[in-house]
Design an enzyme around this catalytic site. Structure first.
Site, PDB file in Angstrom:
ATOM      1  N   CYS A  51      32.004  40.664   0.971  1.00 32.11           N
ATOM      2  CA  CYS A  51      31.151  40.588   2.706  1.00 32.11           C
ATOM      3  C   CYS A  51      30.947  41.267   3.582  1.00 32.11           C
ATOM      4  O   CYS A  51      31.370  42.971   3.292  1.00 32.11           O
ATOM      5  CB  CYS A  51      32.948  40.084   3.607  1.00 32.11           C
ATOM      6  SG  CYS A  51      32.437  39.501   5.398  1.00 32.11           S
ATOM      7  N   HIS A  99      34.554  32.581   8.627  1.00 31.26           N
ATOM      8  CA  HIS A  99      34.350  33.117   9.703  1.00 31.26           C
ATOM      9  C   HIS A  99      34.684  32.933  10.000  1.00 31.26           C
ATOM     10  O   HIS A  99      35.071  33.564  11.922  1.00 31.26           O
ATOM     11  CB  HIS A  99      33.283  34.039   8.982  1.00 31.26           C
ATOM     12  CG  HIS A  99      33.103  35.179   8.243  1.00 31.26           C
ATOM     13  ND1 HIS A  99      33.368  36.107   8.457  1.00 31.26           N
ATOM     14  CD2 HIS A  99      31.881  35.483   8.037  1.00 31.26           C
ATOM     15  CE1 HIS A  99      33.653  36.968   6.941  1.00 31.26           C
ATOM     16  NE2 HIS A  99      32.358  36.533   7.065  1.00 31.26           N
ATOM     17  N   HIS A 105      32.756  29.718   3.170  1.00 26.98           N
ATOM     18  CA  HIS A 105      33.352  31.593   3.268  1.00 26.98           C
ATOM     19  C   HIS A 105      32.299  31.837   4.420  1.00 26.98           C
ATOM     20  O   HIS A 105      33.176  32.497   5.043  1.00 26.98           O
ATOM     21  CB  HIS A 105      31.839  32.710   1.902  1.00 26.98           C
ATOM     22  CG  HIS A 105      32.468  34.054   2.445  1.00 26.98           C
ATOM     23  ND1 HIS A 105      32.809  35.242   1.191  1.00 26.98           N
ATOM     24  CD2 HIS A 105      31.386  34.463   3.730  1.00 26.98           C
ATOM     25  CE1 HIS A 105      32.383  36.030   2.362  1.00 26.98           C
ATOM     26  NE2 HIS A 105      32.132  36.170   3.254  1.00 26.98           N
ATOM     27  N   GLU A 106      31.322  31.157   4.655  1.00 25.29           N
ATOM     28  CA  GLU A 106      30.486  31.147   6.756  1.00 25.29           C
ATOM     29  C   GLU A 106      31.808  30.706   7.562  1.00 25.29           C
ATOM     30  O   GLU A 106      31.731  31.650   8.840  1.00 25.29           O
ATOM     31  CB  GLU A 106      29.110  31.201   6.251  1.00 25.29           C
ATOM     32  CG  GLU A 106      28.490  31.672   5.459  1.00 25.29           C
ATOM     33  CD  GLU A 106      28.130  33.777   5.226  1.00 25.29           C
ATOM     34  OE1 GLU A 106      29.039  33.379   6.310  1.00 25.29           O
ATOM     35  OE2 GLU A 106      28.521  33.474   4.543  1.00 25.29           O
TER      36      GLU A 106
HETATM   37  C1  N9Y Z   1      28.264  37.918   3.259  1.00 24.56           C
HETATM   38  C2  N9Y Z   1      27.993  37.404   1.548  1.00 24.56           C
HETATM   39  C3  N9Y Z   1      28.373  36.109   1.376  1.00 24.56           C
HETATM   40  C4  N9Y Z   1      28.818  36.062   0.263  1.00 24.56           C
HETATM   41  C5  N9Y Z   1      30.236  36.016  -0.733  1.00 24.56           C
HETATM   42  C6  N9Y Z   1      30.163  35.831  -1.563  1.00 24.56           C
HETATM   43  C7  N9Y Z   1      29.773  33.899  -0.916  1.00 24.56           C
HETATM   44  C8  N9Y Z   1      28.779  34.345   0.344  1.00 24.56           C
HETATM   45  C9  N9Y Z   1      27.189  38.673   1.088  1.00 24.56           C
HETATM   46  C10 N9Y Z   1      29.218  41.520   0.611  1.00 24.56           C
HETATM   47  C11 N9Y Z   1      28.236  41.972  -1.193  1.00 24.56           C
HETATM   48  C12 N9Y Z   1      26.714  40.701  -1.731  1.00 24.56           C
HETATM   49  C13 N9Y Z   1      26.572  40.116  -0.795  1.00 24.56           C
HETATM   50  C14 N9Y Z   1      25.608  39.108  -1.521  1.00 24.56           C
HETATM   51  C15 N9Y Z   1      23.582  37.965  -2.853  1.00 24.56           C
HETATM   52  C16 N9Y Z   1      24.246  37.417  -3.318  1.00 24.56           C
HETATM   53  C17 N9Y Z   1      23.325  36.784  -4.192  1.00 24.56           C
HETATM   54  C18 N9Y Z   1      21.551  36.993  -3.819  1.00 24.56           C
HETATM   55  C19 N9Y Z   1      21.361  37.929  -2.822  1.00 24.56           C
HETATM   56  C20 N9Y Z   1      28.853  37.114   5.321  1.00 24.56           C
HETATM   57  N1  N9Y Z   1      28.823  37.817   4.552  1.00 24.56           N
HETATM   58  N2  N9Y Z   1      27.477  38.904   0.250  1.00 24.56           N
HETATM   59  N3  N9Y Z   1      28.414  40.288   0.175  1.00 24.56           N
HETATM   60  N4  N9Y Z   1      24.527  38.954  -1.190  1.00 24.56           N
HETATM   61  N5  N9Y Z   1      22.574  38.955  -2.140  1.00 24.56           N
HETATM   62  O1  N9Y Z   1      30.259  39.007   4.737  1.00 24.56           O
HETATM   63  O2  N9Y Z   1      26.109  37.560   1.597  1.00 24.56           O
HETATM   64  O3  N9Y Z   1      26.667  37.652  -2.505  1.00 24.56           O
HETATM   65  O4  N9Y Z   1      29.786  36.153   5.601  1.00 24.56           O
HETATM   66 NI    NI Z   2      32.047  37.581   4.646  1.00 27.12          NI
END
Ligand code: N9Y
Ligand code: NI
Length: 187
Positions: free
Chosen positions: A114, A161, A157-158
């Site tokens: 996250c 939140h 996940h969103e």
């Molecule tokens: C952003 C989160 C949301 C995802 C986490 C798991 C499902 C939704 C997020 C932290 C670091 C990595 C990043 C990620 C990514 C993945 C594929 C392609 C490009 C929203 N958040 N991440 N979590 N990146 N980038 O906290 O995106 O998965 O609430």
């Molecule tokens: Ni998140």
């Protein structure tokens, strides 16, 4: 422009609050926020921009992560096919609601992270494999969408939140890497 400095981190009570429904018509500020949230996700996935702006790549963002306790989320999921330039899902959802979900469960094989959590939390985050979601777009139009697998996980996940729920709330404390039979693992 939204940068990492705008994103609040765990410990901030806004991440544990239930966000407020948004009234229509949206204000100019709410519409601008939606656009900025998508822009942030795009920037974060653009290697050059992510580097110069020090962004952690993300596929989703919820308004409470910006310390704005409103039911607005953005998702920008790139296509798995590198030949395709259009993302598989890119939208702002206002007042999203899960109408129904599959009995089938799924989780990401890598676990979840996250942008509001600056540490690794190992463990499977088991969610519904498929959901039907309704939401309003920035023009105030209502939509109904069926999502499966990765897209369904991101939207859950969103929406979590918006309800003050963090991904690690779903991890089995006693046995984080234990998987029940029948859970689909998304690699
Ligand atoms: C952003 C989160 C949301 C995802 C986490 C798991 C499902 C939704 C997020 C932290 C670091 C990595 C990043 C990620 C990514 C993945 C594929 C392609 C490009 C929203 N958040 N991440 N979590 N990146 N980038 O906290 O995106 O998965 O609430
Ligand atoms: Ni998140």
């Amino acid at each position: 422009m939204i940068t990492m400095d705008d994103i609040i981190r765990e410990g901030n009570p806004t991440l544990r609050a239930v966000a407020k429904e948004v009234a229509f018509p949206l204000t100019e500020e709410e519409i601008e926020l939606g656009h900025q949230m998508i822009e942030f996700l795009k920037n974060s996935q653009d290697p050059e921009k992510a580097k110069e702006l020090h962004l952690r790549g993300g596929v989703g963002l919820a308004a409470p992560q910006l310390d704005i306790s409103k039911r607005i989320i953005a998702v920008h999921v790139p296509s798995l096919d590198p030949e395709k330039t259009e993302p598989s899902l890119s939208t702002v959802m206002v007042n999203p609601k899960i109408l129904s979900h599959s009995v089938q469960e799924a989780c990401l094989g890598e676990g979840e992270g996250c942008l509001s959590v600056d540490r690794e939390v190992p463990g499977y985050v088991v969610r519904a494999a498929r959901i039907t979601v309704t939401y309003y777009d920035l023009a105030g139009e209502k939509h109904k969408l069926r999502l499966k697998n990765y897209e369904a996980i991101v939207v859950q996940h969103e929406i979590d939140h918006l309800n003050g729920i963090m991904f690690y709330d779903h991890i089995d404390q006693a046995n984080p890497l234990h998987l029940k039979d029948g859970v689909l693992v998304i690699e």
